[in-house]
Design a protein around this motif. Structure first.
Motif, PDB file in Angstrom:
ATOM      1  N   THR A  32     -29.014 -91.956  36.878  1.00  0.00           N
ATOM      2  CA  THR A  32     -29.806 -91.458  35.875  1.00  0.00           C
ATOM      3  C   THR A  32     -28.344 -91.104  34.873  1.00  0.00           C
ATOM      4  OG1 THR A  32     -28.798 -88.712  35.877  1.00  0.00           O
ATOM      5  CG2 THR A  32     -30.877 -89.241  36.870  1.00  0.00           C
ATOM      6  N   GLU A  33     -28.841 -90.782  33.477  1.00  0.00           N
ATOM      7  CA  GLU A  33     -28.105 -90.866  32.109  1.00  0.00           C
ATOM      8  C   GLU A  33     -26.660 -90.239  32.688  1.00  0.00           C
ATOM      9  OE1 GLU A  33     -30.850 -90.488  29.395  1.00  0.00           O
ATOM     10  OE2 GLU A  33     -31.903 -92.456  29.015  1.00  0.00           O
ATOM     11  N   ALA A  93     -23.798-100.602  32.711  1.00  0.00           N
ATOM     12  CA  ALA A  93     -23.808-100.103  31.059  1.00  0.00           C
ATOM     13  C   ALA A  93     -22.877-100.404  29.612  1.00  0.00           C
ATOM     14  CB  ALA A  93     -22.997 -99.246  31.759  1.00  0.00           C
ATOM     15  N   MET A 142     -28.345 -99.693  30.440  1.00  0.00           N
ATOM     16  CA  MET A 142     -27.803 -98.510  29.552  1.00  0.00           C
ATOM     17  C   MET A 142     -26.429 -99.111  28.578  1.00  0.00           C
ATOM     18  SD  MET A 142     -27.410 -94.983  32.050  1.00  0.00           S
ATOM     19  CE  MET A 142     -28.885 -95.309  33.538  1.00  0.00           C
ATOM     20  N   CYS A 160     -23.424 -97.017  27.101  1.00  0.00           N
ATOM     21  CA  CYS A 160     -23.346 -95.897  27.759  1.00  0.00           C
ATOM     22  C   CYS A 160     -21.959 -95.430  25.581  1.00  0.00           C
ATOM     23  CB  CYS A 160     -22.223 -95.639  28.472  1.00  0.00           C
ATOM     24  SG  CYS A 160     -23.641 -95.646  29.474  1.00  0.00           S
ATOM     25  N   CYS A 213     -25.467 -91.565  27.976  1.00  0.00           N
ATOM     26  CA  CYS A 213     -25.420 -92.667  28.065  1.00  0.00           C
ATOM     27  C   CYS A 213     -27.410 -92.765  28.112  1.00  0.00           C
ATOM     28  CB  CYS A 213     -25.505 -93.325  29.295  1.00  0.00           C
ATOM     29  SG  CYS A 213     -23.502 -93.168  29.624  1.00  0.00           S
ATOM     30  N   ILE A 214     -27.636 -94.000  27.212  1.00  0.00           N
ATOM     31  CA  ILE A 214     -29.289 -94.164  27.631  1.00  0.00           C
ATOM     32  C   ILE A 214     -29.607 -95.325  27.861  1.00  0.00           C
ATOM     33  CG2 ILE A 214     -28.724 -92.693  25.709  1.00  0.00           C
ATOM     34  CD1 ILE A 214     -29.518 -95.097  23.190  1.00  0.00           C
ATOM     35  N   HIS A 215     -31.227 -95.149  29.025  1.00  0.00           N
ATOM     36  CA  HIS A 215     -31.340 -95.973  29.437  1.00  0.00           C
ATOM     37  C   HIS A 215     -31.972 -97.112  28.169  1.00  0.00           C
ATOM     38  CE1 HIS A 215     -32.173 -95.172  33.104  1.00  0.00           C
ATOM     39  NE2 HIS A 215     -32.495 -94.418  33.114  1.00  0.00           N
ATOM     40  N   CYS A 232     -31.165 -98.247  21.946  1.00  0.00           N
ATOM     41  CA  CYS A 232     -29.661 -98.913  22.742  1.00  0.00           C
ATOM     42  C   CYS A 232     -29.379 -99.966  21.534  1.00  0.00           C
ATOM     43  CB  CYS A 232     -30.659 -99.321  23.983  1.00  0.00           C
ATOM     44  SG  CYS A 232     -29.004 -99.711  24.374  1.00  0.00           S
TER      45      CYS A 232
END
Length: 235
Positions: free
Chosen positions: A23-24, A173, A203, A205, A210-212, A223
């Protein structure tokens, strides 16, 4: 026959809808700890690949789990190797800097994937413990002109396909958008990122945030957009 077809479709749809283990929040915790312990002194492009066991992944990559998993890594050796343009190969992670050549620069993420079938990442995954999930991090996003160029000699997606034992649960990431790609049309950058995301979840970060970059196939504009990303981190 109809029941067999329906069963096959059910199995296929289940495979497509499996939720990735990472997960994030988990990727953020791992990146934050690795930055604090091993990479905070690097102010230039670097990359690392770190693996965790299935049990560690299932336990959510808490700080306690992360500290135990990475206790065998040597911060001094990592700094000495990477700051001298070498590649650190440890028990759970490999780390590299970029490498300047006479006419071009080899980016750090590519160095961890070269040569085919015997790269630092391949060697790491060939050793125990078996990887249950993995995080591939790069200071800069993979460049469109080389690292993500379709059928290019330095395409990291093609390189990743040569890596044996690459776990299904995996994430790539990055910390910031590569400066040259900021000068490209956004659509071109997003198309290249999408091709990477289709093979390894992408992702962005910053420390433990962090974000998708894609959610159910839809691009997350924050992003790419630095101002939107900064507002996200500020809450």
């Amino acid at each position: 026959m109809r029941h067999m077809i329906l069963a096959a479709l059910c199995i296929w749809s289940c495979i497509l809808t499996v939720t990735p283990l990472l997960t994030e929040e988990q990727v953020g915790r791992a990146n934050n700890l690795i930055n604090q312990r091993f990479t905070s002194r690097f102010t230039y492009q670097y990359a690392y690949f770190v693996k965790f066991t299935k049990d560690e992944c299932n336990r959510g990559l808490t700080y306690e789990v992360l500290q135990e998993a990475l206790k065998g890594e040597d911060a001094v050796k990592i700094y000495d190797k990477v700051s001298n343009y070498g590649i650190y190969e440890g028990q759970r992670m490999v780390v590299s800097s970029y490498l300047e050549q006479e006419k071009f620069v080899i980016h750090a993420e590519y160095r961890l994937l070269d040569p085919n079938f015997n790269s630092p990442i391949t060697r790491l995954l060939s050793h125990q413990p078996t990887a249950g999930c993995a995080i591939f991090f790069s200071w800069d996003s993979p460049c469109v002109s080389k690292c993500l160029l379709h059928k290019g000699n330095y395409n990291i997606i093609d390189k990743l396909r040569t890596v044996n034992a690459l776990p299904v649960d995996r994430v790539f990431a990055f910390g910031k958008v590569f400066w040259q790609d900021k000068e490209r049309p956004k659509e071109e950058v997003w198309a290249s990122w999408r091709s990477l995301d289709q093979y390894i979840g992408l992702m962005r970060c910053d420390a433990n945030n962090c974000i998708h970059c894609f959610i159910n196939g839809v691009q997350e504009d924050r992003c790419y957009n630095d101002k939107s990303y900064e507002r996200l981190l500020m809450g």
